[in-house]
Design a protein around this motif. Structure first.
Motif, PDB file in Angstrom:
ATOM      1  N   SER B 271       0.835  -1.196   0.000  1.00 21.38           N
ATOM      2  CA  SER B 271       0.000   0.000   0.000  1.00 21.38           C
ATOM      3  C   SER B 271       0.868   1.245   0.000  1.00 21.38           C
ATOM      4  O   SER B 271       2.005   1.243   0.486  1.00 21.38           O
ATOM      5  CB  SER B 271      -0.953  -0.004   1.190  1.00 21.38           C
ATOM      6  OG  SER B 271      -0.243  -0.128   2.392  1.00 21.38           O
ATOM      7  N   ARG B 318       3.641  13.870   3.091  1.00 19.66           N
ATOM      8  CA  ARG B 318       4.218  12.629   3.627  1.00 19.66           C
ATOM      9  C   ARG B 318       3.811  11.496   2.698  1.00 19.66           C
ATOM     10  O   ARG B 318       2.636  11.377   2.330  1.00 19.66           O
ATOM     11  CB  ARG B 318       3.693  12.356   5.029  1.00 19.66           C
ATOM     12  CG  ARG B 318       4.316  11.110   5.671  1.00 19.66           C
ATOM     13  CD  ARG B 318       3.752  10.855   7.058  1.00 19.66           C
ATOM     14  NE  ARG B 318       4.376   9.691   7.675  1.00 19.66           N
ATOM     15  CZ  ARG B 318       3.917   9.094   8.766  1.00 19.66           C
ATOM     16  NH1 ARG B 318       2.840   9.564   9.375  1.00 19.66           N
ATOM     17  NH2 ARG B 318       4.522   8.035   9.266  1.00 19.66           N
ATOM     18  N   LYS B 320       3.919   7.437   2.536  1.00 24.46           N
ATOM     19  CA  LYS B 320       4.161   6.207   3.298  1.00 24.46           C
ATOM     20  C   LYS B 320       3.966   5.001   2.383  1.00 24.46           C
ATOM     21  O   LYS B 320       3.070   5.014   1.545  1.00 24.46           O
ATOM     22  CB  LYS B 320       3.127   6.054   4.424  1.00 24.46           C
ATOM     23  CG  LYS B 320       3.205   7.049   5.524  1.00 24.46           C
ATOM     24  CD  LYS B 320       2.300   6.632   6.692  1.00 24.46           C
ATOM     25  CE  LYS B 320       0.827   6.692   6.342  1.00 24.46           C
ATOM     26  NZ  LYS B 320      -0.038   6.243   7.443  1.00 24.46           N
ATOM     27  N   ALA B 322       3.797   0.585   2.618  1.00 23.40           N
ATOM     28  CA  ALA B 322       3.773  -0.531   3.568  1.00 23.40           C
ATOM     29  C   ALA B 322       3.634  -1.859   2.843  1.00 23.40           C
ATOM     30  O   ALA B 322       2.970  -1.964   1.808  1.00 23.40           O
ATOM     31  CB  ALA B 322       2.625  -0.357   4.552  1.00 23.40           C
ATOM     32  N   MET B 344       6.736  -0.770   7.300  1.00 25.64           N
ATOM     33  CA  MET B 344       6.340   0.527   6.754  1.00 25.64           C
ATOM     34  C   MET B 344       7.567   1.413   6.633  1.00 25.64           C
ATOM     35  O   MET B 344       8.447   1.384   7.503  1.00 25.64           O
ATOM     36  CB  MET B 344       5.306   1.173   7.688  1.00 25.64           C
ATOM     37  CG  MET B 344       4.598   2.407   7.148  1.00 25.64           C
ATOM     38  SD  MET B 344       5.513   3.974   7.146  1.00 25.64           S
ATOM     39  CE  MET B 344       5.835   4.233   8.895  1.00 25.64           C
TER      40      MET B 344
END
Lengths: 71, 466
Positions: B271, B318, B320, B322, B344
């Motif tokens: 993700s 940001r 991210k 994962a 992550m």
């Protein structure tokens, strides 16, 4: 010798992949509610909310999203 | 019922063709067949009539599943206490088509770390609203005790098959608290392969959030106004920039679920999540520590005889990513092992690992489920427990929020459930959660202060599914 061992391991692995899965009539166990990947969505939601507001990581299993001013 | 009727129709059709063949040969046979046909139709009709009242009697409630639960979360040392009741209702249209509605409320009270460091002197902080102040004794953690909030969240998710090989889901989300609102949509599409042993899912979600903090938006890195000073009102308004801001969060997920064998199921997800906008916590501050040699080395840096604290400031984007892997396995004795691992990483410099293990111990109608979770994160690049008199004017971004620092957390829990006749279930869970932070221990007088205190919380959940 080493190559043969690696090749044998690969073949074993690949033939293993071909065997993955079950026939439709073998789904009795997998169909149980407690065998679902998220067997309790309410508990999972409460956990996600706590960890989202206490740690720098969220999501992964589903969407990390936002939805709260707690982080 | 539909299947039964089909069988009857086929039987009738067969019997009719047989009857036609027989007409030329034997009238009696025809009469017999006709009688059989009448009987067959009558029995089919009876079956139909017998079926209908049952369906009509079946109350609408039989199509619904409910799950009601309440979580009580309490941190030790009179820090945050939260109560969160949730009700989830699912309307089943058929085995794969359903609508889920979920309402969650939560109430938070207690004190939350402000980000400032403890000190060998008493400290006074302005409340975030600008009205009033609070005092922290020497050596104690600066906790802002004005923390109090109520939140209501509502979500709806529709999931259904498209055909034999495809399924989809679509949902919406709305959450509101006095200083924060979030509105989101999400959707996913799944493709079944290999006799439904493999499922590939693509999902996306978009959320638009707005924040309207108490006392307005602080200007990142600006000085906190000094409570009780002659210029307080002027200084406070100089530290603000408008009253509200917003952010968006866009998520994509691709997942593969694989049936390994009759007892084992696995999932792999990747993700990616992009946040854009106001990502700072408007209530957090950072202590400025005196690093000039002398009596106050390691103490709070003072300007005009008052401690200097600055508002934190985070980047405005940001990203991210994962990876998630989950395995679920049922043993021969019906006990279930549920294991997951998540990695992550993000562009703030944070990496994290999460391991989660649950063992469901089946005891007839009862079960016990011990749970263990370990989480470890590295600090964000801009995380600093404090800044110094010589550095604070050179920082671009800074946060002393312990949730962005080096941290390990542990959860130990036990869930008990009792499945009653008729499929309803009563359950309770007790879990202990501990956070352990670490980092540099400072210099001079600061070394004597506990900069990374542990936090321990107790979580109790009680729920009923019916």
């Amino acid at each position: 010798m080493k190559r043969i061992a690696v090749a044998a391991a690969l073949i074993a692995l690949l033939s293993g992949c071909a065997d993955l899965g079950v026939k439709p009539w073998q789904r009795d166990i997998l169909a149980q509610p407690e065998m679902q990947l998220i067997s309790d969505p309410v508990e999972a939601g409460l956990d996600d909310h706590i960890y989202f507001s206490k740690e720098a990581t969220s999501g992964g299993r589903g969407f990390g999203g936002g939805g709260c001013g707690c982080n | 019922m539909a299947v039964d009727l089909e069988v009857v129709v086929v039987a009738v059709t067969k019997m009719t063709s047989q009857t036609e063949q027989a007409v030329a040969e034997h009238q009696l046979t025809h009469e017999t067949s006709k009688a059989s046909l009448t009987m067959l139709l009558a029995s089919a009709g009876c079956a139909l009539l017998a079926g209908l009242p049952n369906q009509a009697q079946a109350s609408e409630l039989d199509n619904w599943d409910f799950d009601a639960a309440t979580l009580i979360y309490a941190e030790s040392d009179s820090r945050v206490t939260a109560a969160e009741p949730v009700i989830s209702a699912t309307r089943n249209f058929d085995s794969e088509t359903k609508l889920n509605l979920k309402l969650a409320l939560d109430t938070l009270t207690g004190a939350s770390p402000s980000g400032a460091t403890p000190s060998d002197q008493a400290q006074t902080f302005a409340r975030p609203s600008g009205r009033g102040d609070y005092d922290i004794k020497a050596g104690e953690q600066p906790l802002d005790d004005t923390f109090r909030d109520s939140r209501a969240a509502f979500s709806a998710t529709w999931s259904a098959p498209i055909n034999r090989d495809w399924a989809y889901s679509a949902g919406g989300y709305l959450s509101s608290e006095h200083d924060y609102r979030s509105l989101g949509v999400n959707g996913s599409i799944s493709r079944y392969l290999n006799e439904k042993n493999t499922t590939i899912t693509l999902g996306g979600s978009f959320s638009s959030d707005s924040i309207d903090p108490e006392g307005g938006l602080p200007i990142g890195l600006s000085a906190m106004a000094v409570p009780g000073s002659a210029n307080f009102d002027q200084d406070f308004s100089n530290s603000r920039q408008g009253s509200s801001d917003d952010k968006t969060i866009t998520d994509f997920l691709v997942g593969v679920t694989q049936v390994i064998n009759r007892r084992t199921l696995m999932q792999f997800n990747y993700s990616i999540s992009a946040s854009d906008g106001y990502l700072t916590d408007p209530y957090k501050i950072v202590s400025v520590i005196d690093d000039s040699s002398g009596d106050n080395y390691g103490g709070n840096y003072q300007v005009n005889g008052q401690n200097l604290y600055i508002y934190e400031k985070r980047p405005d984007t940001r990203l991210k990513q994962a990876l998630y892997w989950q395995t679920k396995y049922q043993r021969e004795n019906s006990d279930i092992i549920d294991f997951s691992y998540r990695f992550m990483f993000d562009d703030w410099g944070i990496n994290s690992h999460t391991l989660d293990l649950k063992y469901r111990w089946q005891l007839g109608d009862h079960y016990l489920e011990p749970q263990l979770r370990w989480y470890s994160q590295s600090a964000a690049d801009f995380y600093q427990r404090y800044t110094t008199a010589s550095d604070y004017q050179n920082v671009d971004e800074i946060s002393a929020d312990y949730r962005l620092g080096d941290m390990d957390t542990y959860t130990v829990g036990l869930r008990y459930g009792y499945r009653m006749a008729g499929g309803s279930e009563l359950y309770a869970r007790l879990a202990l959660y501990q956070q352990q932070s670490s980092g540099s221990s400072g210099f001079g007088k600061l070394k004597e202060q506990a900069l990374y205190p542990d936090t321990t919380a107790t979580m109790l959940t009680v729920g009923y599914k019916f």
